[in-house]
Design a protein around this motif. Structure first.
Motif, PDB file in Angstrom:
ATOM      1  N   ALA A 123    -156.192  30.072  25.985  1.00  0.00           N
ATOM      2  CA  ALA A 123    -155.678  31.371  25.558  1.00  0.00           C
ATOM      3  C   ALA A 123    -154.546  31.218  24.550  1.00  0.00           C
ATOM      4  O   ALA A 123    -154.449  31.987  23.588  1.00  0.00           O
ATOM      5  CB  ALA A 123    -155.200  32.167  26.774  1.00  0.00           C
ATOM      6  N   SER A 124    -153.699  30.208  24.749  1.00  0.00           N
ATOM      7  CA  SER A 124    -152.590  29.975  23.817  1.00  0.00           C
ATOM      8  C   SER A 124    -153.111  29.613  22.434  1.00  0.00           C
ATOM      9  O   SER A 124    -152.603  30.091  21.421  1.00  0.00           O
ATOM     10  CB  SER A 124    -151.685  28.858  24.344  1.00  0.00           C
ATOM     11  OG  SER A 124    -151.085  29.214  25.572  1.00  0.00           O
ATOM     12  N   ALA A 125    -154.142  28.759  22.397  1.00  0.00           N
ATOM     13  CA  ALA A 125    -154.708  28.353  21.111  1.00  0.00           C
ATOM     14  C   ALA A 125    -155.289  29.544  20.365  1.00  0.00           C
ATOM     15  O   ALA A 125    -155.048  29.724  19.164  1.00  0.00           O
ATOM     16  CB  ALA A 125    -155.779  27.292  21.329  1.00  0.00           C
ATOM     17  N   VAL A 126    -156.053  30.378  21.062  1.00  0.00           N
ATOM     18  CA  VAL A 126    -156.681  31.529  20.422  1.00  0.00           C
ATOM     19  C   VAL A 126    -155.627  32.555  20.002  1.00  0.00           C
ATOM     20  O   VAL A 126    -155.705  33.150  18.923  1.00  0.00           O
ATOM     21  CB  VAL A 126    -157.723  32.170  21.367  1.00  0.00           C
ATOM     22  CG1 VAL A 126    -158.252  33.483  20.788  1.00  0.00           C
ATOM     23  CG2 VAL A 126    -158.877  31.199  21.613  1.00  0.00           C
ATOM     24  N   ALA A 127    -154.616  32.750  20.844  1.00  0.00           N
ATOM     25  CA  ALA A 127    -153.569  33.722  20.539  1.00  0.00           C
ATOM     26  C   ALA A 127    -152.766  33.351  19.308  1.00  0.00           C
ATOM     27  O   ALA A 127    -152.207  34.226  18.632  1.00  0.00           O
ATOM     28  CB  ALA A 127    -152.634  33.873  21.739  1.00  0.00           C
ATOM     29  N   THR A 128    -152.701  32.063  19.003  1.00  0.00           N
ATOM     30  CA  THR A 128    -151.900  31.607  17.864  1.00  0.00           C
ATOM     31  C   THR A 128    -152.763  31.229  16.663  1.00  0.00           C
ATOM     32  O   THR A 128    -152.353  30.449  15.803  1.00  0.00           O
ATOM     33  CB  THR A 128    -151.020  30.413  18.282  1.00  0.00           C
ATOM     34  OG1 THR A 128    -151.845  29.389  18.873  1.00  0.00           O
ATOM     35  CG2 THR A 128    -149.979  30.846  19.298  1.00  0.00           C
ATOM     36  N   GLY A 129    -153.995  31.776  16.632  1.00  0.00           N
ATOM     37  CA  GLY A 129    -154.844  31.605  15.461  1.00  0.00           C
ATOM     38  C   GLY A 129    -155.749  30.404  15.468  1.00  0.00           C
ATOM     39  O   GLY A 129    -156.389  30.105  14.445  1.00  0.00           O
TER      40      GLY A 129
END
Length: 276
Positions: A123-129
């Motif tokens: 989720a962190s990876a997707v949230a930060t592009g």
């Protein structure tokens, strides 16, 4: 997989926000607890896409692929239409359902059985592009590239090796360290992998009208004339759709007989894709 990214990475130091769309309360509560424990701001969970606050602008939406109402790739496309990054999840989705979600704009997929830290990293990876390629998704992408190769701009050997490493359970960070691959270069590789996957689905999946003909003729056994009447088109158009579906079927099924009739290809493919 994605890189390990801290949950608090925004420039303004605010926590990343996540919305969860899932109609299973136990799964939703578990996910919400995982994210809250990792420092995320968790929006009120929604049991369906319609229940998500239309004014909500979370940094990432974790969306189950089997929902009441609008679901699967259609739900992902709707969320992307709102400008929201999407991480798809499921415990039972088929390879085609997962790849259709990627084609609709999901930036990653994680299995519901994933460990808490894997969900947080994804989720962190997707949230930060960024993107998240779980071992399961990497396997699906490799198989799809093998069965439905593009004629140009296909993933290269380096990107296939990256997917193979991810499919074996290595993390992106581990592969970058092992291969002395700078993270920005790894990101560019994943962008190409996702772009190729989306183009592959557009080229080698039946269009909505082709799928409709496949069901009417291939699954329900209607004649061309009956299917034309049901679709309000000419009989010749039904034949055109069947021929187009056959071409795509042969492109994605290299072992199929080149002389397979369009109606037979339609029936086989419709059943394989779960249309019937």
């Amino acid at each position: 997989m994605s890189s390990e990214v801290p949950a608090r990475v925004a420039v303004d130091r605010r926590p990343l926000s996540v919305a969860i769309i899932d109609d299973h309360p136990v799964a939703t509560e578990s996910l919400a607890g995982r994210f809250a424990g990792a420092g995320f701001s968790v929006l009120a969970p929604a049991p369906s896409l319609a229940a998500l606050d239309p004014a909500a602008t979370p940094d990432v939406v974790v969306c189950d692929l089997h929902l009441p109402g609008l679901s699967g790739a259609a739900a992902v496309a709707e969320l992307r239409g709102r400008g929201l990054p999407v991480l798809a999840t499921s415990g039972v989705a088929t390879p085609d359902e997962v790849l259709d979600a990627i084609a609709a704009g999901a930036a990653g997929f994680v299995d519901k059985t994933a460990l808490a830290h894997q969900f947080v990293a994804a989720a962190s990876a997707v949230a930060t592009g960024g993107h998240h390629v779980s071992a399961r998704l990497a396997g699906f992408l490799l198989e799809d590239a093998f069965r439905r190769p593009l004629t140009r701009d296909e993933v290269d050997d380096g990107e296939r090796n990256l997917l193979r490493g991810l499919a074996q359970g290595d993390t992106l960070d581990e592969l970058c360290a092992e291969w002395s691959l700078p993270p920005p270069a790894a990101h560019r590789h994943l962008v190409r992998v996702f772009d190729a996957a989306r183009r592959r689905r557009r080229l080698h999946r039946p269009s909505p009208r082709e799928a409709e003909v496949m069901v009417l003729v291939g699954c329900r056994g209607l004649s061309h004339k009956e299917a034309a009447r049901a679709m309000n088109v000419k009989v010749s158009v039904v034949a055109d759709y069947l021929r187009a579906a056959r071409v795509k079927y042969l492109a994605s099924h290299p072992d199929a007989a080149a002389t397979i009739p369009p109606s037979t290809a339609a029936a086989l493919w419709a059943r394989e894709l779960g249309f019937g």
